[in-house]
Design a protein around this motif. Structure first.
Motif: not given
Lengths: 268, 275
Positions: A57-67, A74-76, A140-143
């Motif tokens: 779920x954390x992976x999904x949330x991170x992707x959602x927040x970065x989407x 917004x939901x993430x 966000x800090x992936x080179x």
């Protein structure tokens, strides 16, 4: 009664195997060690289950927040804010009473009010929110070069994510994620001190430690025992996560590897 | 919503705010002392400071809360016992009991109810301060080490003593490095306040449970179903609001502190004003 006998009787007490009655007076050191250790089973169960499920779920949330899509972002964001912005303790209480009223309308959902499922759900959401934020920061800090290189190779969509973005995200997030894991194990001690009832005195380590401290008016023995177990658990977690960290960093030259710096952040 | 008991519920919100208001500066003070001790040149003092920082990590903080409340209570009673009743010869720990003479009891058996409550609250404040002091010591220690070493060398070159360097160079500069950690700590402190309930204080959690429950013999004039869920939802919203307000406030503070600092944040501010 020898100590081996005590361990046989009480070693699995917290999950209902062994003696039913727990000692009422004249506690030996061995009894305290055994029962508190037996309670650790619950802490480890909650910790591991919430970590494993929460990871996805954390992976999904991170992707959602970065989407870039508002309906995903917004939901993430709200989910993460909701669970990071409020005390876990209150979340437990709210969830318990929420499940309680749910049970009255749907008797099938009976299991939700017992700790093994209900508290696990709360811990699952909670750790997902905390680690989601960590993963988002790492994402966000992936080179930039890594992603450009993937594009240049013609990777898109799933294969780019699976082979480039996800491993790099995990590598960058891993030290912070280790802290989160340690921290989650500490948070499991709250379960039986919030609303979730202890059934037949099968509680977690802190429950038993509190029981001994209450009966003897002597906090100086059970709590250090508890501390001993938790420091041990912390060391095991650091060791296990260190192995994964090694694997995530194995392609890098020694100087660029991210060391496991342990900066424990505090409570929730 | 307005009978006397509800007022106790509203009052308990102030208890939480009061706890925050007292604990934050006291814990910061403890943290400062801890960090100073950890930096000290005297070896036992260094151990003391580092030990203080190390011990509260690695162990669940709630275990500390529960430990300190009993331990502090017994420590106070024991000290008073030694001073007030020197003629007492029985051992204090008798099997499962902790027995001190009547005069040493805290609070005295004859004291009114509010003294008991204040004493309990006082113990809780000390406990919070000790635990969060260790967290703050950790953050401040890191902040002190983050101050560029050249600054301290320059101070030494100007002939400042250790003490002068510490107070005039190190302390004013360390805050900006320590602030992210400290603001995190503040958030954690806010979120730790419901643990007051575990320390036996009649705080918001206690009243939310009491008032929301149905068939409570004490409040039959307000018959309603099980509202505890809604009370806790209200608490959840209260804490979310506190978090949001703190976030905004700390952001502003960070901006002010970054002013004129040799950090990327300070550089950004400089560019904003000159451009």
């Amino acid at each position: 009664m020898s100590c081996i006998q005590t361990i046989q009787d009480y070693g699995l007490r917290s999950i209902g195997i062994g003696e039913r009655a727990i000692p009422k007076a004249d506690f030996t050191l061995c009894e305290q060690f055994t029962l508190i250790g037996s309670g650790m089973i619950w802490n480890i169960y909650f910790g591991i289950m919430a970590l494993v499920t929460g990871f996805f779920l954390a992976t999904a949330l991170a992707l959602g927040k970065a989407s870039t899509n508002v309906w995903l972002r917004k939901p993430s964001e709200w989910f993460i804010f909701l669970f990071r912005g409020s005390p876990l303790f209150i979340q437990f209480f709210f969830a318990y009473f929420f499940f309680l009223s749910l049970k009255q309308s749907f008797p099938l959902l009976d299991a939700l009010t017992s700790a093994w499922l209900g508290a696990l759900i709360v811990l699952f959401f909670n750790t997902a929110a905390y680690s989601g934020e960590i993963f988002y920061g790492a994402l966000r800090s992936i080179p930039k070069g890594d992603i450009e290189a993937a594009d240049a190779y013609g990777m898109t969509g799933w294969s780019r994510f699976r082979r480039i973005i996800w491993p790099t995200m995990l590598r960058l997030a891993w030290p912070a994620y280790t802290n989160e894991a340690i921290f989650l194990f500490h948070a499991t001690t709250l379960v039986f001190f919030s609303a979730f009832p202890v059934w037949q005195q099968r509680g977690d380590a802190l429950y038993y430690a509190g029981y001994f401290a209450d009966k003897t008016f002597n906090p100086f023995i059970p709590y250090p025992i508890l501390a001993f177990y938790f420091i041990l658990l912390t060391l095991v977690v650091i060791w296990a996560f260190g192995l994964v960290n090694k694997r995530l960093n194995r392609h890098l030259p020694a100087a660029k590897r991210s060391k496991m710096k342990l900066r424990l952040n505090l409570a929730r | 919503m307005t009978n006397g008991v509800h007022w106790l519920f509203y009052l308990s919100f102030f208890k939480v705010l009061l706890l925050l208001a007292i604990t934050a500066p006291v814990a910061l003070g403890f943290g400062f002392l801890g960090a100073m001790a950890a930096r000290s040149h005297i070896l036992p003092l260094t151990w003391l400071g580092k030990g203080y920082i190390a011990i509260v990590r690695g162990v669940p903080d709630i275990a500390f809360f529960m430990f300190f409340v009993i331990a502090l209570d017994q420590a106070f009673e024991w000290t008073r016992h030694k001073i007030l009743c020197p003629e007492w010869t029985d051992p204090i720990r008798q099997g499962n009991d902790f027995i001190v003479c009547q005069a040493a009891k805290l609070p005295l058996g004859t004291a009114p109810e509010w003294v008991h409550e204040t004493y309990g609250f006082f113990l809780a404040v000390i406990t919070f301060s000790i635990v969060f002091g260790a967290f703050a010591a950790n953050v401040l220690f890191g902040g002190m080490r983050a101050v560029p070493h050249a600054q301290l060398e320059t101070a030494a070159a100007y002939g400042m003593t250790h003490r002068q360097t510490f107070w005039r160079i190190l302390v004013p500069q360390m805050w900006v490095y320590a602030l992210p950690g400290l603001s995190n700590l503040w958030m954690v402190l806010i979120k730790a306040t419901p643990l007051l309930f575990l320390l036996g204080i009649e705080d918001i959690v206690y009243w939310a449970r009491e008032l929301g429950a149905f068939k409570n013999p004490k409040f039959t004039q307000y018959p309603h179903g099980d509202w505890r869920m809604w009370y806790f939802l209200a608490l959840l919203v209260f804490y979310l609001g506190m978090t949001r307000v703190s976030e905004i406030g700390l952001e502003r503070l960070m901006r002010r502190l970054s002013h004129g600092q040799a950090t990327s944040g300070g550089e950004l501010l400089r560019k904003e004003t000159t451009a």
